[in-house]
Design a protein around this motif. Structure first.
Motif, PDB file in Angstrom:
ATOM      1  N   ASN A 105       0.822  -1.206   0.000  1.00  6.86           N
ATOM      2  CA  ASN A 105       0.000   0.000   0.000  1.00  6.86           C
ATOM      3  C   ASN A 105       0.856   1.257   0.000  1.00  6.86           C
ATOM      4  O   ASN A 105       0.433   2.321  -0.446  1.00  6.86           O
ATOM      5  N   VAL A 106       2.056   1.128   0.527  1.00  4.31           N
ATOM      6  CA  VAL A 106       2.978   2.246   0.720  1.00  4.31           C
ATOM      7  C   VAL A 106       4.356   1.764   0.282  1.00  4.31           C
ATOM      8  O   VAL A 106       4.721   0.608   0.530  1.00  4.31           O
ATOM      9  N   ALA A 107       5.130   2.643  -0.367  1.00  4.55           N
ATOM     10  CA  ALA A 107       6.465   2.224  -0.821  1.00  4.55           C
ATOM     11  C   ALA A 107       7.388   1.991   0.370  1.00  4.55           C
ATOM     12  O   ALA A 107       7.475   2.825   1.275  1.00  4.55           O
ATOM     13  N   GLY A 174      -7.921  -2.403   7.610  1.00  2.00           N
ATOM     14  CA  GLY A 174      -8.927  -1.892   8.537  1.00  2.00           C
ATOM     15  C   GLY A 174      -8.626  -2.284   9.974  1.00  2.00           C
ATOM     16  O   GLY A 174      -8.728  -1.463  10.894  1.00  2.00           O
ATOM     17  N   LEU A 175      -8.227  -3.550  10.151  1.00  2.00           N
ATOM     18  CA  LEU A 175      -7.904  -4.042  11.492  1.00  2.00           C
ATOM     19  C   LEU A 175      -6.813  -3.176  12.123  1.00  2.00           C
ATOM     20  O   LEU A 175      -6.938  -2.714  13.260  1.00  2.00           O
ATOM     21  N   PHE A 176      -5.732  -2.952  11.368  1.00  2.00           N
ATOM     22  CA  PHE A 176      -4.603  -2.208  11.930  1.00  2.00           C
ATOM     23  C   PHE A 176      -4.905  -0.713  12.043  1.00  2.00           C
ATOM     24  O   PHE A 176      -4.513  -0.066  13.020  1.00  2.00           O
ATOM     25  N   LEU A 177      -5.616  -0.151  11.069  1.00  2.52           N
ATOM     26  CA  LEU A 177      -5.987   1.266  11.154  1.00  2.52           C
ATOM     27  C   LEU A 177      -6.752   1.528  12.447  1.00  2.52           C
ATOM     28  O   LEU A 177      -6.533   2.538  13.123  1.00  2.52           O
ATOM     29  N   ARG A 182      -0.405   1.647  10.529  1.00  7.33           N
ATOM     30  CA  ARG A 182      -0.520   1.690   9.073  1.00  7.33           C
ATOM     31  C   ARG A 182       0.044   0.399   8.491  1.00  7.33           C
ATOM     32  O   ARG A 182       1.204   0.050   8.770  1.00  7.33           O
ATOM     33  N   LEU A 183      -0.787  -0.296   7.704  1.00  8.11           N
ATOM     34  CA  LEU A 183      -0.315  -1.518   7.041  1.00  8.11           C
ATOM     35  C   LEU A 183       0.395  -1.094   5.749  1.00  8.11           C
ATOM     36  O   LEU A 183      -0.244  -0.751   4.756  1.00  8.11           O
ATOM     37  N   VAL A 184       1.714  -1.144   5.782  1.00  7.69           N
ATOM     38  CA  VAL A 184       2.530  -0.693   4.641  1.00  7.69           C
ATOM     39  C   VAL A 184       2.550  -1.763   3.553  1.00  7.69           C
ATOM     40  O   VAL A 184       2.263  -1.498   2.386  1.00  7.69           O
ATOM     41  N   ARG A 213       4.832  -5.107   7.118  1.00  7.99           N
ATOM     42  CA  ARG A 213       5.415  -3.849   7.613  1.00  7.99           C
ATOM     43  C   ARG A 213       4.295  -3.075   8.281  1.00  7.99           C
ATOM     44  O   ARG A 213       3.256  -2.801   7.656  1.00  7.99           O
ATOM     45  N   LEU A 214       4.509  -2.747   9.553  1.00  4.76           N
ATOM     46  CA  LEU A 214       3.491  -2.096  10.378  1.00  4.76           C
ATOM     47  C   LEU A 214       4.112  -0.846  11.002  1.00  4.76           C
ATOM     48  O   LEU A 214       5.094  -0.955  11.743  1.00  4.76           O
TER      49      LEU A 214
END
Ligand code: UDP
Length: 264
Positions: A105-107, A174-177, A182-184, A213-214
């Motif tokens: 989701n994120v670099a 959603g779980l981590f948010l 942030r689920l990277v 990656r969290l």
């Protein structure tokens, strides 16, 4: 449902089916089941870096149990049956597809390096990548062309794997948010589960801070295996924090005093 009843076999009498870097698989109590045992070993860079980190296996067993049980409950099929004890879970035996499926989701990590992106850059949309599971080759990235040409999975199976990966990403994001994380990116493995003549693809292996990656949303602290890869220290504390936020570890316990103490 006989296989759900515990039948304890002393560890040393169980047949070892497979030993990986962080886990061991033993023969299960019933045909079609296995026992997945979480070790404290941490490895990175294709096992060139290796350490024993007290308590990591216990935490990953519980975090992975929590995630897989929730996936089962929302209808995302997995190999997970139930946790047996602090380090072990009962799983269904599947035919592992030799691919690491990464959703981003994120670099970060290898994507940031490969494309020269700054770590933390939000991606225009979620991206799925495939890596061929082969330690001797250092898990090279492969495309759908390679996967079908070499017969690792057929086009229908690739569609099923991608659909599973997206559902896992939506659930985990959603779980981590919800707990300020942030689920990277993350990695899953999938396997073929045979039920008579029918076969379906299910999520297998583990989902834990070893394979995700969290990042803490506020502080941007890393709560994942990058703490080990990048020699940052505090790995058990970070994994404990993830467990605590998910409600697996109680608020007041100090996980490092006598190793992690987990809520039953
Ligand atoms: N990952 C994993 N096992 C691997 C390689 C990657 O679990 O063998 C996970 C990793 O923890 C991260 C994501 O997959 O959450 C993407 O990893 P990346 O390709 O950036 O590789 P890395 O930087 O870890 O080498």
């Amino acid at each position: 449902m006989d296989f759900l009843k515990p039948r304890y076999t002393p560890m040393n009498r169980r047949r070892r089916i497979y030993e990986g870097k962080a886990k061991v698989l033993y023969e299960g109590p019933e045909p079609g089941t296995l026992i997945q045992h979480f070790k404290d070993d941490a490895t990175a860079f294709n096992a060139q870096k290796h350490e024993i980190i007290d308590g990591k296996g216990v935490l990953n067993n519980r975090i992975s149990e929590y995630i897989f049980q929730n996936l089962n409950d929302i209808g995302v099929p997995t190999h997970f049956l139930r946790r047996l004890n602090m380090r072990e879970q009962l799983i269904r035996e599947v035919e592992i597809i030799p691919l690491e499926v990464v959703v981003r989701n994120v670099a970060a990590g290898s994507l940031a390096t490969r494309l020269g992106l700054e770590e933390g850059t939000q991606l225009p949309r979620s991206i799925i990548e495939f890596y061929y599971k082969n330690d001797a080759l250092n898990d090279p990235m492969v495309s759908e062309e390679h996967i079908t040409a070499f017969g690792w999975a057929n086009p229908q199976e690739i569609d099923d794997i991608m659909a599973l990966a997206i559902r896992v990403n939506d659930f985990l994001s959603g779980l981590f948010l919800g707990v300020g994380i942030r689920l990277v990116d993350f990695k899953i493995e999938t396997g073929r589960l045979w039920e008579g003549d029918l076969m379906r693809i299910v999520v297998a292996d583990e989902i834990s801070p070893d394979s995700c990656r969290l990042w803490d949303i506020k502080s941007k602290d890393k709560l994942d295996k990058d703490r080990f890869r990048r020699d940052m220290g505090g790995l058990v504390e970070a994994y404990s924090e993830v467990a605590r936020r998910l409600g697996i570890l109680s608020e007041t316990e100090n996980p490092t005093a006598n190793g992690p103490r987990l809520v039953q």
